[in-house]
Design a protein around this motif. Structure first.
Motif, PDB file in Angstrom:
ATOM      1  N   ASP A 140       0.819  -1.214   0.000  1.00 14.80           N
ATOM      2  CA  ASP A 140       0.000   0.000   0.000  1.00 14.80           C
ATOM      3  C   ASP A 140       0.854   1.266   0.000  1.00 14.80           C
ATOM      4  O   ASP A 140       0.333   2.359  -0.217  1.00 14.80           O
ATOM      5  N   GLU A 141       2.159   1.126   0.211  1.00 19.25           N
ATOM      6  CA  GLU A 141       3.040   2.295   0.156  1.00 19.25           C
ATOM      7  C   GLU A 141       3.449   2.626  -1.279  1.00 19.25           C
ATOM      8  O   GLU A 141       4.039   3.661  -1.539  1.00 19.25           O
ATOM      9  N   VAL A 142       3.127   1.703  -2.201  1.00 24.39           N
ATOM     10  CA  VAL A 142       3.536   1.904  -3.596  1.00 24.39           C
ATOM     11  C   VAL A 142       2.605   2.906  -4.282  1.00 24.39           C
ATOM     12  O   VAL A 142       1.386   2.864  -4.111  1.00 24.39           O
ATOM     13  N   TRP A 143       3.202   3.776  -5.067  1.00 25.35           N
ATOM     14  CA  TRP A 143       2.472   4.787  -5.843  1.00 25.35           C
ATOM     15  C   TRP A 143       1.537   4.093  -6.822  1.00 25.35           C
ATOM     16  O   TRP A 143       2.001   3.269  -7.629  1.00 25.35           O
ATOM     17  N   GLY A 144       0.249   4.357  -6.723  1.00 19.79           N
ATOM     18  CA  GLY A 144      -0.709   3.717  -7.631  1.00 19.79           C
ATOM     19  C   GLY A 144      -1.435   2.542  -7.001  1.00 19.79           C
ATOM     20  O   GLY A 144      -2.382   2.009  -7.570  1.00 19.79           O
ATOM     21  N   VAL A 145      -0.973   2.135  -5.814  1.00 17.02           N
ATOM     22  CA  VAL A 145      -1.659   1.057  -5.101  1.00 17.02           C
ATOM     23  C   VAL A 145      -2.383   1.660  -3.900  1.00 17.02           C
ATOM     24  O   VAL A 145      -1.749   2.088  -2.949  1.00 17.02           O
ATOM     25  N   GLY A 146      -3.685   1.706  -3.990  1.00 13.23           N
ATOM     26  CA  GLY A 146      -4.487   2.292  -2.917  1.00 13.23           C
ATOM     27  C   GLY A 146      -5.107   1.223  -2.049  1.00 13.23           C
ATOM     28  O   GLY A 146      -4.694   0.060  -2.076  1.00 13.23           O
ATOM     29  N   ARG A 147      -6.117   1.614  -1.289  1.00 12.17           N
ATOM     30  CA  ARG A 147      -6.724   0.711  -0.316  1.00 12.17           C
ATOM     31  C   ARG A 147      -7.352  -0.520  -0.959  1.00 12.17           C
ATOM     32  O   ARG A 147      -7.144  -1.648  -0.526  1.00 12.17           O
ATOM     33  N   ARG A 148      -8.137  -0.269  -2.019  1.00 12.51           N
ATOM     34  CA  ARG A 148      -8.867  -1.379  -2.623  1.00 12.51           C
ATOM     35  C   ARG A 148      -7.945  -2.394  -3.267  1.00 12.51           C
ATOM     36  O   ARG A 148      -8.105  -3.602  -3.112  1.00 12.51           O
ATOM     37  N   ILE A 149      -6.970  -1.866  -4.028  1.00 15.51           N
ATOM     38  CA  ILE A 149      -6.066  -2.774  -4.744  1.00 15.51           C
ATOM     39  C   ILE A 149      -5.186  -3.549  -3.758  1.00 15.51           C
ATOM     40  O   ILE A 149      -4.931  -4.739  -3.968  1.00 15.51           O
ATOM     41  N   SER A 150      -4.778  -2.920  -2.638  1.00 11.72           N
ATOM     42  CA  SER A 150      -3.991  -3.678  -1.648  1.00 11.72           C
ATOM     43  C   SER A 150      -4.787  -4.876  -1.166  1.00 11.72           C
ATOM     44  O   SER A 150      -4.248  -5.968  -0.996  1.00 11.72           O
ATOM     45  N   LYS A 151      -6.068  -4.643  -0.942  1.00  7.77           N
ATOM     46  CA  LYS A 151      -6.925  -5.712  -0.433  1.00  7.77           C
ATOM     47  C   LYS A 151      -6.990  -6.855  -1.438  1.00  7.77           C
ATOM     48  O   LYS A 151      -6.876  -8.021  -1.086  1.00  7.77           O
ATOM     49  N   ARG A 152      -7.176  -6.490  -2.708  1.00 11.33           N
ATOM     50  CA  ARG A 152      -7.270  -7.523  -3.745  1.00 11.33           C
ATOM     51  C   ARG A 152      -5.928  -8.233  -3.938  1.00 11.33           C
ATOM     52  O   ARG A 152      -5.890  -9.428  -4.211  1.00 11.33           O
ATOM     53  N   LEU A 153      -4.836  -7.467  -3.806  1.00 10.88           N
ATOM     54  CA  LEU A 153      -3.512  -8.095  -3.925  1.00 10.88           C
ATOM     55  C   LEU A 153      -3.319  -9.118  -2.811  1.00 10.88           C
ATOM     56  O   LEU A 153      -2.746 -10.194  -3.027  1.00 10.88           O
ATOM     57  N   ALA A 154      -3.826  -8.777  -1.631  1.00  7.91           N
ATOM     58  CA  ALA A 154      -3.687  -9.685  -0.487  1.00  7.91           C
ATOM     59  C   ALA A 154      -4.363 -11.017  -0.779  1.00  7.91           C
ATOM     60  O   ALA A 154      -3.879 -12.076  -0.377  1.00  7.91           O
TER      61      ALA A 154
END
Length: 423
Positions: free
Chosen positions: A183-197
């Motif tokens: 989630d610290e990566v530029w372009g990765v927000g809350r929703r995408i972090s969740k999906r990446l998890a």
DNA sequence: TCTCCGATTAGAC
DNA sequence: CTAACGGTCTAATCGGAGA
């Protein structure tokens, strides 16, 4: 040859601006609030330590803040914009290849700079000494890695405000990226972090080595570019020229609920004046306007209504009076007296440079800048005597919609009359 | 089937 | 006293309409 791209980011920018002129609050916890004194948008380190979150509604953390003696200030964008310009002009001397990315961030291409390490520290000192604003410098081969390096510089006091990712060997890169969450990566927000998890991707290192075709199909092209950038392959170019806006929005939440159509139209005339001034500043015309009204979406107990109406203009224009006529008409079309409105605004779109203008027999005469003489005069007067010196329509005469701003500091750098000794 | 368009989504700061 | 939750902007993607 690896690119040495620096991202310079001001520390707690709005708070730092406020503290510049208030040495007495350098040790007190401070927060700056968004428009209407709604949410926390900048925090001093002390305020962060207390547990006040970024973007948190002020009413939610007010008590906690009071317990810890936190000073809350309304935002003063004239002050921040002026100080930002100073910082940016200092940074621009380090390379003609630079991009002002936001009010408090700038990319500077330092590729080929001798003694890069020394220069980075000097740059930091230079900005602090000349503008008073503390910054951190992150360097990497791509924009995404420069931003990540900046995050490291900010978080680790041992870095003394500068971190160069390019100085790491493969092993150290892997170790560092393994300690940072996606989630610290530029372009990765809350929703995408969740999906990446859900795909078992938690750290930046895991994202960097994830299966690219899967990433592409599941998350789209943006994520693929992000991954490549994390691998050191530049996909996002430096934007050296500032592109014209494709859309200009002016909107505001009201200080309290509004029910009167004349008050709505008064507010709208202010939004029109702002939006058209921005349009003229970039020497453009708009061909489409959209107007919207909102009830308070947080009041579940009240009926909701959020209409939006658009109208193509008879000819592209940046004339506040012409736009205001249509905006007022649209407000009347949408207005229903039974609702309590909390927010309204205007969107200008289908924007084109005035140089593309096709003359129209019915259109008012415009000069080389693409505006009427009247609009040009209004802009000049407002620039000279301050925004709102010359108004269109009722523009602010009706009370009852102005935003709450109970804690605003003076415009120290842009208004003589607001200097403390002048009062 | 291809293209265009508006709406929706996600993100930054 | 009570209610009180920002503003602008961009790009990608998706589904339906129309050529």
């Amino acid at each position: 040859m690896k690119q040495q791209l620096a991202l310079i980011d001001c520390n707690n920018f709005y708070v730092s601006c406020e503290r510049l002129f208030r040495p007495d609050i350098r040790k007190t916890p401070v927060v700056v609030l968004s428009n209407n004194d709604g949410c926390v948008v900048s925090r001093s380190n002390e305020a962060k330590a207390i547990g006040i979150r970024m973007g948190q509604p002020w009413f939610e953390c007010k008590e906690l803040a009071k317990e810890h003696g936190v000073l809350a200030l309304s935002s003063n964008y004239a002050l921040y914009a002026d100080l930002s310009n100073r910082v940016m002009s200092i940074l621009s001397t380090y390379s003609p290849r630079h991009e002002v990315y936001s009010i408090d961030e700038c990319f500077v291409d330092l590729t080929g700079t001798a003694k890069l390490r020394d220069v980075s520290y000097q740059m930091r000192e230079h900005v602090i000494n000349w503008s008073g604003i503390p910054v951190c410098v992150g360097i990497g081969p791509t924009k995404t890695l420069a931003k990540l390096a900046n995050f490291v510089a900010k978080r680790h006091p041992r870095s003394k405000g500068v971190f160069n990712y390019n100085d790491l060997n493969e092993q150290r890169q892997a170790k560092l990226l393994g300690q940072i969450t996606v989630d610290e990566v530029w372009g990765v927000g809350r929703r995408i972090s969740k999906r990446l998890a859900e795909h078992n991707i938690h750290t930046v290192e895991e994202l960097r080595h994830a299966h690219t075709p899967t990433l592409r199909s599941e998350f789209g092209v943006v994520m693929e570019k992000t991954q490549r950038e994390l691998q050191g392959i530049a996909c996002i170019d430096l934007q050296e020229v500032v592109p014209d806006k494709q859309q200009i929005i002016s909107s505001r939440s009201f200080g309290s609920m509004v029910q009167d159509v004349d008050v709505l139209k008064d507010a709208m005339s202010t939004f029109v004046a702002n939006a058209c001034a921005k349009l003229r500043a970039q020497e453009s015309h708009a061909a489409l306007i959209q107007v919207f009204l909102h009830t308070n979406r947080f009041r579940k107990d009240l009926p909701q209504y959020m209409p939006c109406l658009a109208i193509p203009l008879p000819y592209p224009t940046n004339d506040s009076l012409a736009v205001n006529k249509w905006a007022g008409f649209l407000v009347e079309q949408m207005y229903k007296p039974e609702y309590q409105y909390k927010k309204a605004g205007i969107v200008l779109s289908e924007i084109s440079p005035v140089t593309h203008y096709q003359g129209d027999l019915l259109a008012p005469e415009i000069t080389e800048t693409g505006s009427t003489k009247l609009m040009t005069a209004i802009d000049q007067l407002n620039q000279r005597f301050g925004r709102g010196a010359v108004k269109i329509s009722t523009q602010g005469a009706h009370k009852g919609w102005q935003m709450k701003q109970e804690r605003k500091s003076p415009c120290y750098t842009t208004n003589w009359n607001e200097l403390p000794h002048a009062q």
